[in-house]
Design an enzyme around this catalytic site. Structure first.
Site, short mmCIF file in Angstrom:
data_model
loop_
_atom_site.label_atom_id
_atom_site.label_comp_id
_atom_site.label_asym_id
_atom_site.label_seq_id
_atom_site.Cartn_x
_atom_site.Cartn_y
_atom_site.Cartn_z
N CYS A 43 50.84 38.08 47.26
CA CYS A 43 50.58 39.48 46.90
C CYS A 43 51.77 40.38 47.24
CB CYS A 43 49.33 39.98 47.60
SG CYS A 43 48.94 41.70 47.19
N CYS A 48 51.19 41.05 43.51
CA CYS A 48 50.64 42.39 43.29
C CYS A 48 51.64 43.51 43.53
CB CYS A 48 49.44 42.63 44.21
SG CYS A 48 48.36 41.22 44.46
N LYS A 51 54.89 43.42 41.29
CA LYS A 51 54.44 43.62 39.91
C LYS A 51 54.06 45.07 39.66
CE LYS A 51 50.22 43.08 39.08
NZ LYS A 51 48.88 42.46 39.08
N TYR A 178 45.57 37.74 32.60
CA TYR A 178 46.01 39.06 33.02
C TYR A 178 47.48 39.08 33.43
CZ TYR A 178 45.52 37.79 38.00
OH TYR A 178 45.67 37.22 39.23
N GLU A 182 50.04 41.55 31.61
CA GLU A 182 50.71 42.57 32.43
C GLU A 182 52.22 42.49 32.25
OE1 GLU A 182 47.49 43.02 36.10
OE2 GLU A 182 49.10 41.55 36.25
N HIS A 473 35.64 68.34 34.54
CA HIS A 473 36.23 68.65 33.24
C HIS A 473 37.52 69.44 33.41
CE1 HIS A 473 36.24 69.48 28.95
NE2 HIS A 473 36.50 70.74 29.23
N GLU A 478 35.14 61.83 32.83
CA GLU A 478 33.88 62.55 32.69
C GLU A 478 32.97 61.89 31.66
OE1 GLU A 478 33.92 66.46 30.48
OE2 GLU A 478 36.08 66.15 30.59
#
Length: 490
Positions: A43, A48, A51, A178, A182, A473, A478
């Site tokens: 990682c 992670c 990356k 993934y 990525e 908002h 939302e």
């Protein structure tokens, strides 16, 4: 009672192993940890963290044109890979030192060495020295693997990306998971011409079909030449003497049997020079032929269990090479536990950390704590990002009757800049209990959004709980609390 050198010996200095060592030491246990590479594991050093920093770097390219749409007078900049890479390595060095300092500060003894099991209570280092421990925790993680095909050594894997001398002008990425997606988005954002092959019908297998379809559409809109139902059938150096290379190196399965792999690699290097710098010719199953500066294999990962002494110690290893454990991360040998990617359960850094903490709670605090792998939020850092928690629509409708609430729209920020990108907000709801079974978000910042939505889903929130929440908002998120009518039922 036998005397041991340590109460706990951890093999592996990744996020899970380091956390377990530190938390166990805090209970007063005598703890040691061995790591044969760099502290921080996949990682921090090869996954992670670097990356995500590359994701940040690649995202600025679109920012120049967006800024102009908002009235800023800016020119497109040039990306300098060497500047970024050097800064990246300094940051990884800093983080590795942080991990070492955390272990030192916790009283954990560090061994910068490869370690393997000699028996249920004995660890053996590469130099033959042994240590004993009452409990052993295997946290060695996993590694990327290349496909079993001729000349696969010409390609690179995800670990290699961060150490490239130069940024390639073109790259073929093989895979549809993934990691492949990525890096396809990252490299495209850095200005690299990206082609991607995936043998399946659609990328991101196992994720929600509607979400993965939108991501594929957005990737193609970024200029990524994405081919599904496609794989490599042949690859070789694109140099003029490539035919000679093929004669020198046996490529057939019969010829390859018994061949010395190192000798084959040396022969190839002699013919083609530095593998990293040589263009590669590729032929695919769809008949396409092309030459690429790099080929990145993102076709899978395997647990780091080879030559660990596990099976000799009586520990069961699964058919994928994973350490087989129970819900408390205990192996068939009572004194040996395993956590993280080496167990091939849920291969995510925060999960390994949780497994490490549950292990300490079980073994050192006397509070048996099973691992909870249910409703884990996760994110795919494509561009746009994909955040998900819970069941996909496909999995949920196999389980029970559901309602699907969904909306897709152009977000305000990029729509104003004239960009065609769309986002997706989706809730899967149980008809019977009204609980949110799954939440899927494809949007910039989806990883941040799904972390918060994951709390509500984990708590068992219902659709009506979401409906009672006042919207913030104007935001993209939302829409999660303003969808009133289901798009479909199943």
């Amino acid at each position: 009672m036998a005397d041991f050198d340590y109460d706990l010996f951890v093999i592996g200095g990744g996020s899970g192993g380091v956390r377990a060592a530190r938390v166990a030491a805090a209970t007063g246990a005598k703890v040691a940890l061995a790591e044969d590479n760099r502290m921080g594991g996949t990682c921090v050093i090869r996954g992670c963290v670097p990356k995500k920093l590359m994701v940040f770097a690649s995202s600025y390219r679109e920012g120049f044109s967006d800024a102009r749409a908002y009235g800023w007078e800016v020119q497109d900049g040039a990306f300098h890979w060497d500047v970024f890479r050097d800064h990246l390595h300094k940051e990884l060095d800093r983080l590795e030192q942080v991990y070492r300092n955390l272990l030192d500060g916790s009283g954990v003894e560090i061994f910068d060495s490869r370690a393997r099991l000699a028996d249920a209570h004995t660890i053996q280092f590469g130099n033959g020295v042994t240590k004993t421990a009452k409990h052993i925790l295997v946290a060695t993680g996993g590694h990327p693997v290349k496909p079993d095909m001729p000349n696969a050594h010409l390609g690179i894997v995800s670990d290699d990306i961060f150490n490239l001398d130069t940024l390639p002008k073109s790259i073929l990425i093989v895979g549809g998971g993934y990691i492949a997606c990525e890096f396809a988005c990252i490299m495209a954002g850095l200005g690299v011409e990206v082609t991607q092959f995936y043998r399946g019908a659609q990328i991101l297998r196992g994720f929600d079909d509607e979400a993965r379809g939108l991501i594929a559409e957005m990737m193609r809109a970024q200029g990524i030449d994405l081919h599904t139902g496609t794989n490599i059938v042949d690859m070789k150096p694109a140099a003029a003497d490539a035919q000679d290379a093929q004669k020198v190196i046996p490529t057939g399965s019969d010829a390859a049997m018994g061949a010395d792999v190192k000798q084959m690699q040396a022969l190839q290097d002699d013919v083609n020079g530095d593998v990293e710098g040589g263009p590669i010719w590729v032929k695919s199953t769809n008949g396409r032929e092309g030459v690429f500066d790099q080929v990145l294999f993102a076709t899978g990962r395997a647990p780091n269990t080879i030559d660990m002494g596990l099976e000799e110690a009586g520990i069961e290893v699964g058919r994928r090479g994973e350490v087989v454990v129970d819900e408390y991360s205990q192996t068939a040998v009572p004194s040996v536990y395993a956590i993280g990617d080496v167990t091939n359960r849920v291969n995510l850094t925060p999960v390994a950390i949780r497994e490490g903490m549950a292990f300490v709670e079980t073994v050192f605090n006397g509070n048996p704590t099973p691992i909870d792998h249910d409703l884990i939020p996760s994110a795919v850092f494509t561009q746009p990002e994909y955040g998900t928690v819970g069941l996909t629509e496909e999995a949920a409708r196999e389980q029970e009757e559901i309602e699907v609430y969904c909306t897709s729209f152009r977000p305000m920020q990029t729509a104003f800049a004239g960009k065609p990108g769309r986002v997706l907000m989706k809730l899967i709801v149980s008809k019977k209990t009204r609980k949110i079974l799954g939440c899927h978000i494809v949007a910039p910042g989806a990883g941040e959004m799904i972390q918060l939505a994951g709390i509500a889903v984990k708590m068992g929130a219902t659709k009506e709980d979401f409906d009672r929440t006042v919207a913030v908002h104007p935001t993209m998120s939302e829409e999660i609390v303003t969808m009133r009518e289901p798009m479909r039922t199943a």
